[in-house]
Design a protein around this motif. Structure first.
Motif, short mmCIF file in Angstrom:
data_model
loop_
_atom_site.label_atom_id
_atom_site.label_comp_id
_atom_site.label_asym_id
_atom_site.label_seq_id
_atom_site.Cartn_x
_atom_site.Cartn_y
_atom_site.Cartn_z
N VAL A 98 16.84 -35.32 -5.26
CA VAL A 98 15.68 -34.88 -5.91
C VAL A 98 14.86 -34.35 -4.72
O VAL A 98 14.57 -34.32 -3.69
N LYS A 99 14.52 -33.03 -5.31
CA LYS A 99 13.68 -31.88 -4.59
C LYS A 99 12.16 -32.43 -4.73
O LYS A 99 11.80 -32.14 -6.17
N ARG A 100 11.33 -32.49 -3.78
CA ARG A 100 9.89 -32.86 -3.90
C ARG A 100 9.17 -31.50 -3.82
O ARG A 100 9.45 -30.60 -2.99
N LYS A 101 7.98 -31.36 -4.83
CA LYS A 101 7.12 -30.16 -4.47
C LYS A 101 5.62 -30.81 -3.99
O LYS A 101 5.10 -31.28 -4.67
N ILE A 102 5.21 -30.37 -2.90
CA ILE A 102 3.88 -30.61 -2.35
C ILE A 102 3.02 -29.36 -2.43
O ILE A 102 3.17 -28.30 -1.88
N PHE A 103 1.99 -29.67 -2.90
CA PHE A 103 0.69 -28.69 -2.93
C PHE A 103 -0.42 -29.01 -2.09
O PHE A 103 -0.95 -30.15 -1.95
N ILE A 104 -0.75 -28.29 -0.86
CA ILE A 104 -1.56 -28.52 -0.22
C ILE A 104 -2.84 -27.79 -0.38
O ILE A 104 -3.02 -26.67 -0.22
N SER A 105 -3.87 -28.46 -0.86
CA SER A 105 -5.39 -28.05 -1.02
C SER A 105 -6.16 -28.13 0.21
O SER A 105 -6.29 -29.19 0.57
N TYR A 106 -6.86 -26.94 0.47
CA TYR A 106 -7.72 -27.00 1.48
C TYR A 106 -8.60 -25.80 1.68
O TYR A 106 -8.53 -24.97 0.85
N ARG A 107 -9.68 -26.01 2.56
CA ARG A 107 -10.56 -25.06 2.62
C ARG A 107 -10.15 -24.08 3.78
O ARG A 107 -10.11 -24.60 4.97
N GLU A 117 3.41 -27.25 -11.30
CA GLU A 117 4.85 -27.29 -10.58
C GLU A 117 5.09 -28.61 -9.75
O GLU A 117 6.12 -29.11 -9.55
N CYS A 118 3.89 -28.74 -9.02
CA CYS A 118 3.95 -29.63 -7.85
C CYS A 118 4.15 -31.12 -8.40
O CYS A 118 3.92 -31.43 -9.61
N ASP A 119 4.45 -31.94 -7.39
CA ASP A 119 4.81 -33.43 -7.73
C ASP A 119 3.56 -34.25 -7.30
O ASP A 119 3.00 -35.13 -7.92
N VAL A 120 3.03 -33.82 -6.31
CA VAL A 120 1.77 -34.34 -5.37
C VAL A 120 0.95 -33.26 -5.10
O VAL A 120 1.53 -32.38 -4.26
N LEU A 121 -0.48 -33.39 -5.23
CA LEU A 121 -1.33 -32.49 -4.59
C LEU A 121 -2.04 -33.27 -3.41
O LEU A 121 -2.82 -34.30 -3.65
N VAL A 122 -1.88 -32.69 -2.28
CA VAL A 122 -2.60 -33.20 -1.06
C VAL A 122 -3.91 -32.46 -0.89
O VAL A 122 -3.90 -31.31 -0.66
N ALA A 123 -4.77 -33.40 -1.08
CA ALA A 123 -6.33 -32.65 -0.82
C ALA A 123 -6.74 -32.79 0.55
O ALA A 123 -7.18 -34.00 0.88
N ILE A 124 -6.90 -31.87 1.43
CA ILE A 124 -7.53 -31.91 2.63
C ILE A 124 -9.03 -31.76 2.61
O ILE A 124 -9.60 -30.81 2.33
N PRO A 161 -5.92 -37.80 -1.04
CA PRO A 161 -6.99 -37.12 -0.42
C PRO A 161 -6.99 -37.56 0.85
O PRO A 161 -6.50 -38.82 1.21
N VAL A 162 -6.74 -36.58 2.06
CA VAL A 162 -6.57 -36.90 3.22
C VAL A 162 -8.09 -36.22 4.08
O VAL A 162 -8.18 -35.19 4.04
N CYS A 163 -8.88 -37.28 4.63
CA CYS A 163 -9.89 -36.97 5.31
C CYS A 163 -9.59 -36.64 6.73
O CYS A 163 -9.07 -37.27 7.51
N ILE A 164 -9.94 -35.35 7.34
CA ILE A 164 -9.60 -35.16 8.58
C ILE A 164 -10.81 -34.88 9.53
O ILE A 164 -11.94 -34.66 9.25
N LYS A 165 -10.55 -35.12 11.04
CA LYS A 165 -11.66 -34.59 12.02
C LYS A 165 -12.94 -35.79 11.70
O LYS A 165 -14.10 -35.12 11.63
#
Length: 202
Positions: free
Chosen positions: A8-17, A64-71, A109-113
């Motif tokens: 199974v091929k995953r698709k990740i979308f990374i959303s960031y500013r 098309e993505c499976d999960v959206l990672v919101a930075i 959602p991934v909170c950084i810094k």
């Protein structure tokens, strides 16, 4: 979607500013690319082909993505406020997250810094459902490796849950189709019996 080996091929979308710690976000992208393959991780600066309509391509990738990672970085909310004031300028980060939520895509959602999760009252209504997802936190330093591995495992768990849900939905659909076929067969058989039982007048 299975690859040529049947996996199974995953698709990740990374959303960031782009104006909010892009170097750190690239580091995160590299870890996702290491786990899922570079072709399976979308990040706008690295993935959009030349001369491609930007907005349409972004929306297609979210679909098309499976999960959206919101930075979410320290400047995320300030930049959102600025975009809200500039109503004639589309905020693509908002568009990405809004579309993922509308399509019922899992959002991570991934909170950084040391950035906090936004307060509900500070978000437009179309982004507030993002707060239903528990956030992860990631910073530089000696805990980075432990935390990025935890995030990768959590995203994979979301994938597994999605796969299980799709499997159940497929089974339920198959069962419904089978019941409809049986009912159709029984109805046809009943009509044939009635036709045979009718008296014929010459």
């Amino acid at each position: 979607m299975p690859d040529e080996n049947g996996a199974v091929k995953r698709k990740i979308f990374i959303s960031y500013r782009r104006a909010d710690n892009p170097d750190f976000v690239e580091r995160i992208r590299d870890w996702f690319a290491w786990k899922y393959g570079r072709d399976s991780v979308f990040m706008d600066f690295d993935t959009i082909p030349p001369f491609t309509p930007f907005a349409d391509f972004i929306r297609d990738q979210v679909r098309e993505c499976d999960v959206l990672v919101a930075i979410i970085g320290p400047e995320w909310m300030r930049l959102l406020r600025e975009r809200l004031q500039q109503q004639d300028d589309e905020d693509y980060v908002r568009t990405e997250i809004k579309l993922a939520l509308e399509l019922k895509k899992p959002v991570a959602p991934v909170c950084i810094k040391q950035a906090p999760m936004p307060n509900p009252r500070d978000l437009p209504s179309d982004l507030r459902p993002m707060l239903d997802y528990n956030s992860a936190h990631l910073d530089s330093g000696r805990h980075f490796l432990d935390n990025i591995n935890m995030i990768l495992e959590a995203v994979e768990h979301q994938h597994e849950r999605l796969d299980a849900w799709k499997g159940m939905a497929h089974v339920q659909t198959s069962e419904v189709d089978a019941m409809k076929a049986i009912e159709h067969h029984q109805e046809a058989a009943g009509q044939a019996t009635q036709a045979v039982g009718k008296p014929r007048f010459l």
